[in-house]
Design a protein around this motif. Sequence first.
Motif, mmCIF file in Angstrom:
data_model
loop_
_atom_site.group_PDB
_atom_site.id
_atom_site.type_symbol
_atom_site.label_atom_id
_atom_site.label_comp_id
_atom_site.label_asym_id
_atom_site.label_seq_id
_atom_site.Cartn_x
_atom_site.Cartn_y
_atom_site.Cartn_z
ATOM 1 N N ILE A 4 -13.875 20.951 6.301
ATOM 2 C CA ILE A 4 -14.680 19.767 6.595
ATOM 3 C C ILE A 4 -14.721 19.507 8.100
ATOM 4 O O ILE A 4 -15.783 19.257 8.678
ATOM 5 N N THR A 7 -16.966 21.956 9.669
ATOM 6 C CA THR A 7 -18.384 21.656 9.422
ATOM 7 C C THR A 7 -18.900 20.594 10.382
ATOM 8 O O THR A 7 -19.947 20.752 11.005
ATOM 9 N N LEU A 86 -20.027 7.962 2.042
ATOM 10 C CA LEU A 86 -20.129 8.126 0.591
ATOM 11 C C LEU A 86 -19.730 9.528 0.143
ATOM 12 O O LEU A 86 -20.049 9.942 -0.965
ATOM 13 N N THR A 87 -19.064 10.266 1.020
ATOM 14 C CA THR A 87 -18.592 11.581 0.585
ATOM 15 C C THR A 87 -17.150 11.450 0.116
ATOM 16 O O THR A 87 -16.458 10.502 0.486
ATOM 17 N N PRO A 88 -16.693 12.394 -0.699
ATOM 18 C CA PRO A 88 -15.308 12.311 -1.178
ATOM 19 C C PRO A 88 -14.277 12.652 -0.104
ATOM 20 O O PRO A 88 -13.106 12.769 -0.424
ATOM 21 N N GLN A 89 -14.703 12.792 1.136
ATOM 22 C CA GLN A 89 -13.744 13.124 2.200
ATOM 23 C C GLN A 89 -13.149 11.837 2.773
ATOM 24 O O GLN A 89 -13.854 10.860 2.921
ATOM 25 N N ARG A 218 -16.702 1.125 8.321
ATOM 26 C CA ARG A 218 -17.021 0.514 7.032
ATOM 27 C C ARG A 218 -17.636 -0.865 7.214
ATOM 28 O O ARG A 218 -18.565 -1.243 6.515
ATOM 29 N N CYS B 48 -22.853 1.379 -4.692
ATOM 30 C CA CYS B 48 -22.290 2.543 -4.007
ATOM 31 C C CYS B 48 -20.948 2.235 -3.356
ATOM 32 O O CYS B 48 -20.160 3.144 -3.098
ATOM 33 N N ARG B 69 -12.505 5.285 -4.295
ATOM 34 C CA ARG B 69 -13.653 5.682 -3.483
ATOM 35 C C ARG B 69 -13.957 7.177 -3.562
ATOM 36 O O ARG B 69 -15.081 7.591 -3.789
ATOM 37 N N ASP B 70 -12.917 8.000 -3.364
ATOM 38 C CA ASP B 70 -13.152 9.435 -3.282
ATOM 39 C C ASP B 70 -13.650 9.996 -4.610
ATOM 40 O O ASP B 70 -14.593 10.786 -4.646
ATOM 41 N N ALA B 73 -17.197 8.829 -5.189
ATOM 42 C CA ALA B 73 -18.143 9.498 -4.292
ATOM 43 C C ALA B 73 -18.522 10.875 -4.834
ATOM 44 O O ALA B 73 -19.638 11.349 -4.658
ATOM 45 N N ARG B 74 -17.571 11.518 -5.494
ATOM 46 C CA ARG B 74 -17.842 12.835 -6.057
ATOM 47 C C ARG B 74 -18.884 12.770 -7.180
ATOM 48 O O ARG B 74 -19.608 13.723 -7.431
ATOM 49 N N LEU B 76 -21.369 10.655 -7.394
ATOM 50 C CA LEU B 76 -22.515 9.841 -6.992
ATOM 51 C C LEU B 76 -23.391 10.551 -5.958
ATOM 52 O O LEU B 76 -22.898 11.203 -5.050
ATOM 53 N N LEU B 101 -20.207 18.427 2.853
ATOM 54 C CA LEU B 101 -19.462 17.172 2.958
ATOM 55 C C LEU B 101 -19.279 16.532 1.594
ATOM 56 O O LEU B 101 -18.300 15.838 1.346
ATOM 57 N N ASP B 102 -20.215 16.772 0.697
ATOM 58 C CA ASP B 102 -20.096 16.238 -0.660
ATOM 59 C C ASP B 102 -19.057 16.995 -1.477
ATOM 60 O O ASP B 102 -18.827 16.677 -2.641
ATOM 61 N N GLY B 103 -18.481 18.029 -0.877
ATOM 62 C CA GLY B 103 -17.453 18.786 -1.574
ATOM 63 C C GLY B 103 -17.999 19.820 -2.525
ATOM 64 O O GLY B 103 -17.286 20.332 -3.374
#
Lengths: 222, 211
Positions: A4, A7, A86-89, A218, B48, B69-70, B73-74, B76, B101-103
């Motif tokens: 990540i 990237t 909104l990413t899982p990171q 945030r 969201c 959250r994490d 987010a996965r 969504l 980035l969305d994994g």
Amino acid sequence: MFEIIRTIVMRDLTLAMRRRSDVMTTLFFFVIVVSLFPLGIGPELDTLRMIAPGVFWVAALLASMLALEKLFAADFEDGTLEQMLLTPQPVFVLVMAKVFAHWLITGVPLVLLSPLLGLQYDLAAETLGVLLLSLLLGTPTLSLIGAIGAALTLGLRGGGVLVSLLVLPLYIPVLIFGAGAVEANVSGLGETGHLLMLGAMLLLALVAAPVATSAALRISAE
Amino acid sequence: MLEVSNLECIRGDRRLFSELNFDISAGELLHLHGHNGSGKTTLLRTICGLITPTEGEVRWQGENVRRQRDEFARELVYIGHKNAIKADLTGTENLRIACQLDGAPVSEKQAWDALERLGLRGHEDLPVRVLSQGQKKRVTLARLLLSKSPLWILDEPFTALDKAAVSYLQTVIQEHVDAGGMVILTTHQEVALTRGQVKQLGLGWKRDGDV
């Protein structure tokens, strides 16, 4: 996680390569400010040697602040920032990657150029080395601290002025020890203590600033 | 399953909505209605997790989304008003970075295919800056084709698209719902949506004489 960071760093470097003028402004600002003093003060070598540490560090501070505007603003404008939230990171990882890329783009060229500019101030080779080292340790701290201010002022009118009011006072310790290191070398006192302090500040900023920046992002994204 | 319970949102000193309750489960589509300024976008952003609600909570699989959250987010994909693409990057670069980035990284080939399916053949390696509004929107929407997330939240997805793209997007949404996905969307256009379950929700209220 490293994937990540890679990237984000590659993304920001690519963007910077395609928008070179943005990158060059900070660097040129630094070069010009530093070069104006010898021209204005005249060829008085003792005076120049004496003011060199302060001039370099104040110029680096201002250049770093000037570059802050671009840290998050573009991503905020086009909506990529809210997608990042909104990413899982973990957000602090994203922040750390962005600040690192920002430092590579705006900080590193300035650090590398400083020994060359130092010649105008008749600094000894060893002192030039200390100057380089102090900037190398100090500028990432400046970027990390500045990121908090940049995140807090996102989307505000007149954010640029506000960010300087927020961030410049926080830069003072870095300024004192950064310029102090060079001065100590010039006067023969030994710069180790100052450099260690700079390193300690970098570590502290590395731990605390990304978390604070994430929280600020945030809030700004709401 | 996504549940919204007793949600209230106050922006500035305006109460946009309060005591809002609804839920949406697999294979359902929620069509959000409301006049301009009635809080549709705010509601979507609250779901969201971008906006903190004044009161109430949004739960995903029974747990508040703000505490996971994490994980949430996965599950969504959110497509908002802003295209969330970098003007200086190409379509494929944008898409691959977003997916990374969305994994869920995608290959160069997958990104090209997705853009081609959205009618961007021949534009994949141009900087997005030179594309038209509708084409930029298509680049953004290409994420939907590559996503495996069950919940799609789409804010006005049809704006700037031409007829062909609108009907293609409708098919994509239909297939997603048919396959057990969930969609929440706002749109002012009258569009026949899916064969699946469609729920309607109206926000805001009009006084007499309002347009």
